[in-house]
Design a protein around this motif. Structure first.
Motif, PDB file in Angstrom:
ATOM      1  N   ALA A  67      -0.495  51.553 -28.540  1.00 38.36           N
ATOM      2  CA  ALA A  67       0.485  51.675 -27.625  1.00 38.36           C
ATOM      3  C   ALA A  67       1.026  53.084 -27.963  1.00 38.36           C
ATOM      4  O   ALA A  67       1.440  54.038 -27.058  1.00 38.36           O
ATOM      5  CB  ALA A  67       1.445  50.724 -27.644  1.00 38.36           C
ATOM      6  N   THR A  89      -1.334  49.035 -20.377  1.00 37.23           N
ATOM      7  CA  THR A  89      -0.268  49.598 -21.094  1.00 37.23           C
ATOM      8  C   THR A  89      -0.269  51.009 -21.246  1.00 37.23           C
ATOM      9  O   THR A  89       0.646  51.883 -21.006  1.00 37.23           O
ATOM     10  CB  THR A  89      -0.188  48.611 -22.469  1.00 37.23           C
ATOM     11  OG1 THR A  89      -0.236  47.343 -22.631  1.00 37.23           O
ATOM     12  CG2 THR A  89       0.947  49.427 -23.356  1.00 37.23           C
ATOM     13  N   LYS A 142       5.304  41.489 -18.196  1.00 33.74           N
ATOM     14  CA  LYS A 142       6.175  42.740 -18.967  1.00 33.74           C
ATOM     15  C   LYS A 142       7.152  43.033 -17.848  1.00 33.74           C
ATOM     16  O   LYS A 142       8.368  43.174 -18.383  1.00 33.74           O
ATOM     17  CB  LYS A 142       5.128  44.051 -19.316  1.00 33.74           C
ATOM     18  CG  LYS A 142       4.117  43.820 -20.397  1.00 33.74           C
ATOM     19  CD  LYS A 142       3.385  45.092 -20.680  1.00 33.74           C
ATOM     20  CE  LYS A 142       2.362  45.188 -21.886  1.00 33.74           C
ATOM     21  NZ  LYS A 142       1.155  44.098 -21.616  1.00 33.74           N
ATOM     22  N   ILE A 323       8.808  48.083 -22.762  1.00 36.23           N
ATOM     23  CA  ILE A 323       7.982  48.701 -23.626  1.00 36.23           C
ATOM     24  C   ILE A 323       8.649  49.777 -24.479  1.00 36.23           C
ATOM     25  O   ILE A 323       8.364  50.054 -25.689  1.00 36.23           O
ATOM     26  CB  ILE A 323       6.447  49.358 -22.950  1.00 36.23           C
ATOM     27  CG1 ILE A 323       5.767  48.080 -22.502  1.00 36.23           C
ATOM     28  CG2 ILE A 323       5.802  49.945 -24.033  1.00 36.23           C
ATOM     29  CD1 ILE A 323       4.415  48.486 -21.537  1.00 36.23           C
TER      30      ILE A 323
END
Length: 337
Positions: A67, A89, A142, A323
């Motif tokens: 990530a 992601t 998410k 995130i």
């Protein structure tokens, strides 16, 4: 050849990958390196990928490292050798870059264990709870979360939340249970799990320990509690790798997906690594989703820039916030630069 490619493109959603024959005379390692330069592409690979893919990757890592790399790359194309939620992601973090995945059907049993609509109804039962979701989930989950975490930063993420703030943890009940124990919290857990980490046999591991009395058992926190209880070390994939390199023991029973053994063997060549036995007739413990990616699919995906990960912008923005909170907390805790 053009007809073949256009036909293969039209079948990508159904098959998951470009179903085209690759010339067996091609040196795929060389071709992939050439494509990376020509297209300004970066190849990110998870530790659970097959050794050939790991060897040709620009960066190999676990979910947190991947990530982070996806967030800071200046490449035009991100090729993700991993599973769907990982490429997703990367797209969430890089809306203006092209993100490719060799096989769209490289899913994740853990992500699949949390359907968004069911989770939304579950969340409604706990209106005062903050939602912390493990990164191994879909963009829809998410978007329903307040903070994302990985196995490498989960403890720090939980500890950054005030103790009197109730938490829902999703989707992995094993990681959630381990974190409750480590942090003294009483998080509400969604009942999800990873098929790979749930299949280890306690009985077979005990027998293996008797045969290898000097071997240390190291495990990923996605494993079930009885395995974690007898482990000498518990950590994320990267933490397991670092432990094997730095620790003094010479033998290890490794309770996680077998793909990590390739990197462990490279970084600690003198040590004996024994894959923990699963509770079935197979001698190994592979993630069938991770192993859908092959060198051939990777080459075709880069050559023809398909399959591509596309995302609705409203969903992307909603899933980006948790995130970014994870990355901010990780930086503050000194976990990433």
């Amino acid at each position: 050849m053009d007809i073949n490619i256009s036909e293969a493109r039209s079948q990508v959603n159904e098959k998951g990958f470009l179903d085209i024959d690759v010339d067996p005379r091609l040196d795929l390692f060389q071709e992939i390196e050439k494509l990376k330069k020509e297209k300004n592409a970066i190849l990110l690979a998870h530790y659970y990928q097959e050794p050939d893919i790991q060897d040709v990757a620009d960066y190999i890592g676990d979910s947190l490292g991947l990530a982070q790399q996806a967030a800071k790359t200046d490449a035009d194309i991100i090729v993700f050798a991993g599973v769907h939620f990982m490429a997703e992601t990367a797209k969430i973090l890089n809306p203006n870059k092209k993100v490719l995945l060799p096989d769209l059907k490289a899913g994740c049993s853990l992500a699949d264990s949390a359907p968004a609509e069911l989770f939304r109804r579950f969340k409604e039962k706990y209106p005062d709870h903050l939602v912390v979701s493990y990164i191994n989930c879909t963009a829809e989950i998410k978007a329903l979360s307040d903070i994302i975490c990985t196995s490498g930063n989960a403890e720090k993420i939980i500890e950054s939340i005030p103790e009197d703030q109730p938490i829902i943890f999703a989707p992995d009940k094993n990681l959630g249970g381990y974190l409750n124990k480590k942090t003294g919290r009483n998080m509400v857990l969604w009942n999800g799990a990873c098929m790979v980490h749930e299949i280890f046999s306690l009985e077979k591991i005990m027998r293996l320990k008797m045969r290898h009395p000097k071997a240390k058992l190291i495990a990923h926190p996605e494993c079930e509690e009885p395995i974690l209880r007898i482990s000498d070390f518990i950590g994320s994939t990267t933490q397991l790798l670092k432990y094997v390199v730095k620790d003094d023991a010479q033998e290890y029973i490794v309770a996680t997906e077998t793909g990590i053994l390739h990197q462990m063997q490279q970084d600690a060549p003198g040590k004996t690594l024994i894959p923990a036995p699963p509770n079935n007739s197979c001698a190994c413990n592979d993630c069938p989703h991770m192993k859908l990616n092959t060198l051939e699919k990777l080459y075709l995906c880069m050559e023809h820039e398909t399959p591509e990960i596309l995302m609705d912008e409203k969903l992307r923005l909603a899933s980006l916030k948790p995130i970014e909170r994870m990355l901010d907390i990780s930086r503050a805790a000194g976990l990433i630069g």
